[in-house]
Scaffold this active site. Structure first.
Site, PDB file in Angstrom:
ATOM      1  N   THR A 236       0.826  -1.201   0.000  1.00 17.23           N
ATOM      2  CA  THR A 236       0.000   0.000   0.000  1.00 17.23           C
ATOM      3  C   THR A 236       0.866   1.259   0.000  1.00 17.23           C
ATOM      4  O   THR A 236       1.908   1.311   0.650  1.00 17.23           O
ATOM      5  CB  THR A 236      -0.919  -0.002   1.230  1.00 17.23           C
ATOM      6  OG1 THR A 236      -1.785  -1.135   1.150  1.00 17.23           O
ATOM      7  CG2 THR A 236      -1.759   1.250   1.309  1.00 17.23           C
TER       8      THR A 236
ATOM      9  N   GLY B 127       3.145  -2.791   8.718  1.00 19.37           N
ATOM     10  CA  GLY B 127       3.360  -3.001  10.141  1.00 19.37           C
ATOM     11  C   GLY B 127       4.815  -3.275  10.458  1.00 19.37           C
ATOM     12  O   GLY B 127       5.489  -4.034   9.765  1.00 19.37           O
TER      13      GLY B 127
ATOM     14  N   GLU C 113      -5.799  -5.402   3.929  1.00 20.60           N
ATOM     15  CA  GLU C 113      -5.882  -6.605   3.077  1.00 20.60           C
ATOM     16  C   GLU C 113      -7.032  -6.507   2.076  1.00 20.60           C
ATOM     17  O   GLU C 113      -7.647  -7.504   1.710  1.00 20.60           O
ATOM     18  CB  GLU C 113      -6.017  -7.883   3.918  1.00 20.60           C
ATOM     19  CG  GLU C 113      -4.859  -8.122   4.865  1.00 20.60           C
ATOM     20  CD  GLU C 113      -3.505  -8.076   4.174  1.00 20.60           C
ATOM     21  OE1 GLU C 113      -3.414  -8.490   3.009  1.00 20.60           O
ATOM     22  OE2 GLU C 113      -2.547  -7.605   4.799  1.00 20.60           O
TER      23      GLU C 113
END
Length: 626
Positions: free
Chosen positions: A109, A148, A391
């Site tokens: 992303t 993350g 996701e």
């Protein structure tokens, strides 16, 4: 090993920590957990369930409430190398990754693009002379955003970028990129990396940003199991473009399983609180009853218990299906890959949206106390609603499923073979009328499929109408976006109700008649509640009468009545540890009010009888006009 380890306790509630304190506290615990995992691996005691529990399941949320900053190393970095790396690449990278001598994340992303993968701007240009890829984020919006652990934890990332060889765009490809020095942890030349800041939830995951400026990596760092670049720059495309997205399909299937545990937590807290709290006499001459004796409270809580059980069975079903399809793919059989991709998309969207809504209903069922941080609802909701976006954003997921369903409808019109989960579409073309609705559970399942088939038909017909009027397929799809998402949503729900009907009936046959009766009531409650929630669609396509709807409403109330005696036992059967619940409202001992007060006493503000602001601000203000 984990829940009884004092090193993994939170002496101070984390809501009182600063972002920096929370991150450092979470990294310390993440390393303890990773060391335990390393020991388990050495002893041969680890398995897939170990990693699922620690990084996706209830245990992980108990140990690090706001998310493990090393989570993506295990749930995305390692699986992507396994799924998209060649044997040689797996030998080189997996040993380091499993041993945690390197820590990785997954960077797809971007600041300007998320689910629309074709819009990603990060570039990887192949330099034939040096046999290296040159990676760049050419604009601010091309910066990787959200991975993350990327902020300050990991030193490697799998970066998804536009691949260019011989000056031609080849599609998206994954590359292993080192971000930081392995000794000093300083960012390497050309790397701009940091934390993106506070969020609604997942506050200790250390989501990061990444900018790349002429970062060079060797040819071998492109993961090449499915697509290849040869030393001379020759590009070899994957057999199936969906193979490139295999890791995300894996994660979506895992999320569906995890969400059932989220619902188990939320409904356990709500149910136990509802058994302790007494309020508002039903009989004016009787004492205040447990609030769960109010029918309206039962309607809030019991359907969420049923969803937890149904999502559990659906999660196991889709997980087994994923493993079977993956096995077929390894043998070169891609027949069910589009079906699997479409199902994982819509089920991820439906279960995450329903779970986020269910958590909020459970919070509301606990009144004002549900609004307190010590209820744990704020954290549960923050972690759950995030799944609606990551996701794959839910609306986009439904649109991906819908594109598949429209193709299937065209195949059905041509009389072509349909895979099992969409055969109902072909059957609806042959039998355009539903027939008599007798209200049985089997008929409700059939009705869901009939409604879904007609929703797909409407989407297909309206797409065809615009196509014949000369619109490009993308423009036509945008104009029919509402119909497409509705078709995908009801298709996914038809799959869930059928899966629940089959799996729970199989279970009912294996247990005692008494337990079987409770499970049947759970199934009936879920099916009827789901039907009534979409009664407009059922009335549109099926010849339901006012009497039919009234009977369904009364049966729903009967389900609530029949579940009441066993409601506490049902949530006890989820076997959620108090540390996992982490809720003053939902602990097994029922000491709700004592635990709320104990939580209040932990507030650092209460450590002194008079706060300095009294003398600094309040007293001068109050005395100013005397």
């Amino acid at each position: 090993m984990f829940l009884e380890d004092p090193e993994l306790d939170d002496d101070l509630p984390i809501s009182y920590m600063s972002p920096k304190e929370l991150y450092e506290h979470s990294v310390r615990k993440a390393v303890i957990i990773a060391q335990r995992l390393r020991d388990l691996r050495t002893e041969g005691e680890d398995n897939i369930d170990t990693y699922t529990a620690l990084f996706g399941g209830a245990l992980g949320s108990a140990l690090i409430k706001e998310g493990n900053p090393m989570m993506l190393h295990f749930v995305m970095f390692v699986p992507t190398i396994m799924g998209q790396g060649t044997t040689e690449q797996q030998i080189e990278w997996l040993t380091k990754a499993w041993d945690c001598s390197i820590l990785g994340t997954y960077a797809q992303t971007e600041l300007g693009h998320g689910t629309f993968l074709r819009g990603l701007e990060t570039r990887a240009d192949y330099d034939v002379k040096s046999q290296e890829f040159v990676l760049n984020t050419p604009t601010l919006t091309a910066y990787k955003w959200w991975p993350g652990g990327m902020g300050h934890t990991t030193n490697h990332a799998i970066v998804v970028a536009q691949l260019y060889t011989k000056g031609e765009f080849r599609g998206l490809a994954p590359f292993i990129v080192q971000l930081r020095d392995l000794e000093t942890h300083m960012p390497l030349p050309g790397i701009d990396v940091g934390d993106i800041g506070n969020k609604i939830g997942m506050k200790s995951v250390n989501n990061g940003y990444l900018g790349l400026k002429n970062v060079r990596i060797p040819l071998k760092n492109m993961l090449m199991k499915n697509q290849k670049v040869l030393p001379d720059g020759t590009y070899m495309a994957p057999k199936n473009s969906v193979l490139t997205y295999g890791t995300m399909m894996f994660v979506r299937c895992a999320l569906i399983r995890d969400l059932s545990q989220t619902l188990a937590k939320a409904s356990t807290i709500a149910m136990r609180y509802s058994a302790v709290r007494r309020q508002s006499p039903i009989d004016p001459n009787a004492p205040e009853p447990q609030i769960i004796d109010h029918t309206t409270q039962q309607l809030k809580v019991f359907p969420q218990i049923a969803k937890a059980i149904v999502f559990k069975t659906t999660g196991e079903h889709i997980w087994n299906m994923y493993n079977n399809v993956t096995g077929e793919m390894e043998q070169g059989n891609m027949e069910r890959l589009p079906e699997m991709h479409a199902l994982s998309c819509c089920l991820k969207a439906i279960t995450s949206a329903d779970s986020a809504a269910a958590v909020e209903i459970c919070r509301l069922s606990c009144g004002g106390h549900g609004y307190m941080d010590c209820s744990n609802f704020p954290t549960i909701y923050g972690m759950t609603t995030a799944i609606c976006t990551y996701e794959g954003e839910n609306t986009v997921m439904l649109l991906q499923t819908a594109r598949y369903l429209v193709k299937v409808y065209a195949q059905a019109l041509n009389g072509e073979y349909l895979v099992p989960t969409v055969t109902y579409i072909g059957e609806s073309i042959k039998n355009k009328r539903f027939g008599a609705f007798d209200g049985s559970l089997e008929k409700i399942v059939q009705a869901f499929k009939f409604v879904a088939a007609n929703k797909v038909r409407i989407a297909y017909e309206r797409m065809e109408k615009y196509r014949k009027e000369g619109y490009e397929p993308e423009t036509a799809a945008n104009r029919v976006g509402i119909e497409l998402t509705q078709a995908a949503d009801i298709h996914g729900r038809a799959f869930i109700v059928q899966s629940a009907y089959i799996e729970l009936n199989n279970l009912i046959r294996q247990v005692s008649p008494e337990l079987g009766a409770i499970l049947k009531t759970i199934l009936e409650l879920y099916l009827i509640d789901s039907c009534l929630a979409r009664i407009g669609d059922f009335l549109r396509f099926i010849n339901l009468t006012d009497a039919d709807v009234s009977i369904l409403e009364l049966r729903l109330q009967d389900c609530l009545k029949h579940l009441r005696p066993n409601a506490v036992a049902l949530v006890d059967s989820f076997d959620v540890h108090d540390r996992v619940l982490d809720s003053a409202l939902g602990a097994a001992d029922g000491r709700v009010y004592e635990r709320i007060f104990e939580s209040a006493k932990k507030n650092p503000l209460n450590s002194e009888p008079v706060n300095k602001t009294f003398h600094q601000y309040l007293k001068p203000f109050m005395k100013a006009n005397l």
